[in-house]
Design an enzyme around this catalytic site. Structure first.
Site, PDB file in Angstrom:
ATOM      1  N   GLU A 240       0.799  -1.216   0.000  1.00 54.73           N
ATOM      2  CA  GLU A 240       0.000   0.000   0.000  1.00 54.73           C
ATOM      3  C   GLU A 240       0.841   1.280   0.000  1.00 54.73           C
ATOM      4  OE1 GLU A 240      -2.512  -0.297   3.396  1.00 54.73           O
ATOM      5  OE2 GLU A 240      -3.369  -2.204   2.795  1.00 54.73           O
ATOM      6  N   GLY A 241       2.092   1.228  -0.466  1.00 57.54           N
ATOM      7  CA  GLY A 241       2.939   2.405  -0.474  1.00 57.54           C
ATOM      8  C   GLY A 241       3.767   2.570   0.773  1.00 57.54           C
TER       9      GLY A 241
END
Length: 642
Positions: free
Chosen positions: A580-581
């Protein structure tokens, strides 16, 4: 000649013109490349040897290297032995000519060797890209050996320009096509006669409007490559104004020109792109900016003399060089605020086996609300988060997951997201996802574009509690397998792959990478979505991947293998799998610290004695910009020690 219009390309350019980077971009789509190194000497020159080793480390691991410096005739033999599925990159002919003129090989029939090489290029079954310096634009050398080198290289360039299907000339990183099809002497003669007789010498040349000028610069007949000028003459005193052109007409005209010229990147316009409703027409062969290829290596060289207490900054040098290239300076500044583009897509069918759609929605909502792991990391990394929810994609095993209009709309949406980030003052973009079935879609894209084995790269399905759902993994494998079987006879163009396998989330991510390259904005990739989008974006505009940095590859084989194809080396090897980054945000403070040190530290005082500051901080003149991927250009004719 291959089905898409070319088998051999000669890329010309001056020192540090960008010719080698352009040549490397032409072969970026090949699964593997045989790189032919022609440089000689360097054994007694540590600095020269260090440059060669640096360039060797930058090549993708899927490339193999052949060296011909010791025997120039070996190059023609390699071309003759090459198979139809091979791709060869020869960089460069300056080194080959220098080896050819080696006094130890004289007397020798150099002209016969050049002729043999041209014949080998004509008959070569593989794809070949040759790089050669253009030295004929400078002053005549004052030494006999210099004149011999210039004459021999000019002879070789002329012979190979006649043998190759395409010839490009690169100036300041901008390519211009000198030849876009096989030579046809009759056509060339007819055109010369027509041009000389069509208008009296005293008659002024008619001016053309902007639209017609663009057509004249970009259109080419598929048979001869001769420019097609469809200009409207303007009477004396009449202002040169363009007729109104609607957005739809401009798109249709651009696509018609691209179709007439062929679908390969070598046929696409490289001068400019028509602007339609505030954005470029997103088609294969787009010509986007490249980072400054001089600044990166110069920043690396500069660090050897700065006042660091230890031996250096290790693997973080990758980030420093990337920042220097994207900022066009040898003293880069650290990135300010960044934006995380969190793509929340959803895939149906077997791709989503074992996934909890409700949990994915919860994480996206937490990111928007400023809670959860990603938001905490963003708060400490001076980053904001934009959650991008995309339309659901169909089951890839059953049919196309997105229609053509949806692909175009998603690409434009991604481009617009980067435009917004740039307008908001963000210095970089982090590209990540929290969707459902994204890993399977990314696996299918990687398999379709690189020939990778899906079973070997598809990530396992991790469920809460740290357990793996092997039944769900097998269902995802079956979906990818069935999708690959379904499209076995379908085209594999970039937009085709997005429509058949990728879906809206991957198309938006691809648009992000293209828009970032157009905006000269760095992108930090995180996870399978960014890697898969990078592979698709590379087939639309090969320059896009040069604006991407991989902070950490994690442990996923999908990310590591795709990054290797893209030529991206992870900056650190922490093995993070936060998703998710969060991987990129966790590493970002470390990257900023390294960039800040590299840009701020002065030269070590011990190196200043007797030299003066200016002599040690100036950029060092050196080899061609494109030598980031190649051997350095030779010092001159003959062995480097001469």
């Amino acid at each position: 000649m291959s089905a898409d219009g070319w088998s051999s390309v000669l890329v010309l350019g001056g020192i540090r013109s960008g010719k080698s980077a352009f040549a490397e971009a032409l072969v970026a789509g090949a699964a593997s490349v045989r790189y032919v190194a022609t440089a000689v000497g360097g054994e007694e020159d540590p600095e020269w040897r260090a440059r060669i080793e640096t360039h060797q480390r930058r090549r993708p691991q899927s490339w193999t290297t052949e060296e011909t410096g010791a025997d120039p005739a070996r190059l023609a033999a390699l071309l003759t032995e090459a198979k139809p599925d091979d791709t060869l990159l020869v960089d460069d002919l300056g080194g080959w000519v220098a080896a050819l003129l080696d006094p130890a090989r004289q007397p020798n029939d150099d002209l016969a060797t050049v002729t043999a090489l041209a014949d080998a290029v004509r008959s070569c079954a593989a794809r070949v890209v040759l790089v050669s310096p253009e030295v004929g634009l400078s002053l005549v050398p004052t030494t006999p050996v210099g004149r011999a080198f210039a004459d021999a290289l000019g002879t070789a360039n002329q012979a190979l320009a006649g043998a190759c299907d395409r010839v490009a000339f690169v100036v300041a990183g901008r390519p211009t096509w000198l030849k876009t099809g096989p030579d046809d002497p009759a056509v060339v003669s007819d055109l010369a006669a027509e041009n000389s007789e069509s208008r009296p010498a005293e008659e002024p040349a008619p001016t053309v409007d902007a639209v017609a000028m663009h057509d004249a610069m970009t259109a080419a007949t598929p048979a001869t490559g001769t420019p097609v000028v469809a200009a409207r003459p303007v009477a004396a005193g009449e202002p040169a104004t363009a007729e109104p052109v609607s957005a739809g007409d401009a798109v249709a005209a651009h696509r018609a020109r691209a179709a007439a010229a062929g679908t390969g990147a070598l046929h696409a316009p490289t001068v400019m792109l028509p602007l339609v409703a505030g954005g470029a027409v997103i088609e294969a062969g787009m010509d986007l900016p490249l980072p400054d290829s001089d600044a990166g290596p110069d920043a690396r060289d500069r660090l050897a003399g700065v006042d660091l207490p230890g031996a250096g900054i290790g693997a973080l040098l990758e980030a420093v060089e990337f920042a220097a290239a994207t900022q066009s300076t040898v003293t880069p500044r650290t990135w300010g605020p960044v934006r995380v583009l969190l793509i929340a897509g959803r895939h149906a069918g077997g791709s989503a086996a074992g996934a909890d759609a409700g949990d994915a929605d919860r994480r996206a909502a937490e990111a928007e609300a400023g809670t959860g792991a990603l938001a905490r990391l963003a708060a400490t990394a001076d980053a904001d988060i934009v959650v991008v929810r995309t339309p659901a994609a169909g089951a890839m095993e059953d049919g196309p997951v997105l229609d053509a209009e949806g692909v175009d709309a998603a690409l434009r949406q991604g481009w617009a997201l980067v435009d917004a980030a740039a307008e908001d003052g963000r210095d970089a973009v982090v590209l990540a996802s929290c969707g459902v079935g994204t890993e399977a879609a990314a696996t299918a894209v990687l398999a379709a574009t690189t020939g990778a084995e899906p079973v070997a790269i598809l990530p396992r399905v991790l469920v809460p509690g740290g357990f793996y759902d092997d039944a769900a993994w097998m269902a995802r494998c079956a979906a990818v397998r069935d999708a690959m079987h379904r499209i076995r006879q379908e085209p594999r163009g970039a937009k085709d792959v997005l429509a058949q396998l990728g879906g809206a989330d991957l198309a938006v991510a691809t648009g992000v990478l293209l828009g970032a390259a157009a905006r000269r904005l760095p992108v930090l990739l995180d996870g399978p979505l960014g890697i898969a989008a990078g592979l698709v974006a590379r087939d639309i505009a090969s320059q896009a991947r040069h604006w991407c940095l991989l902070p950490d590859a994690g442990t996923l084989a999908l990310v590591r293998q795709g990054a290797d194809v893209l030529g991206l080396n992870p900056v650190v090897q922490l093995g993070l799998d936060l998703g998710e980054g969060a991987n990129a945000l966790a590493v970002l403070p470390l990257l900023r610290s390294a960039i800040a040190l590299a840009g701020a530290l002065p030269v070590h005082p011990a190196l200043l004695a007797g030299h003066g500051d200016a002599g040690l901080t100036a950029e060092e003149p050196g080899d061609d910009e494109g030598q980031d991927f190649t051997e350095p250009e030779p010092h001159g004719p003959g062995p480097a020690s001469a």
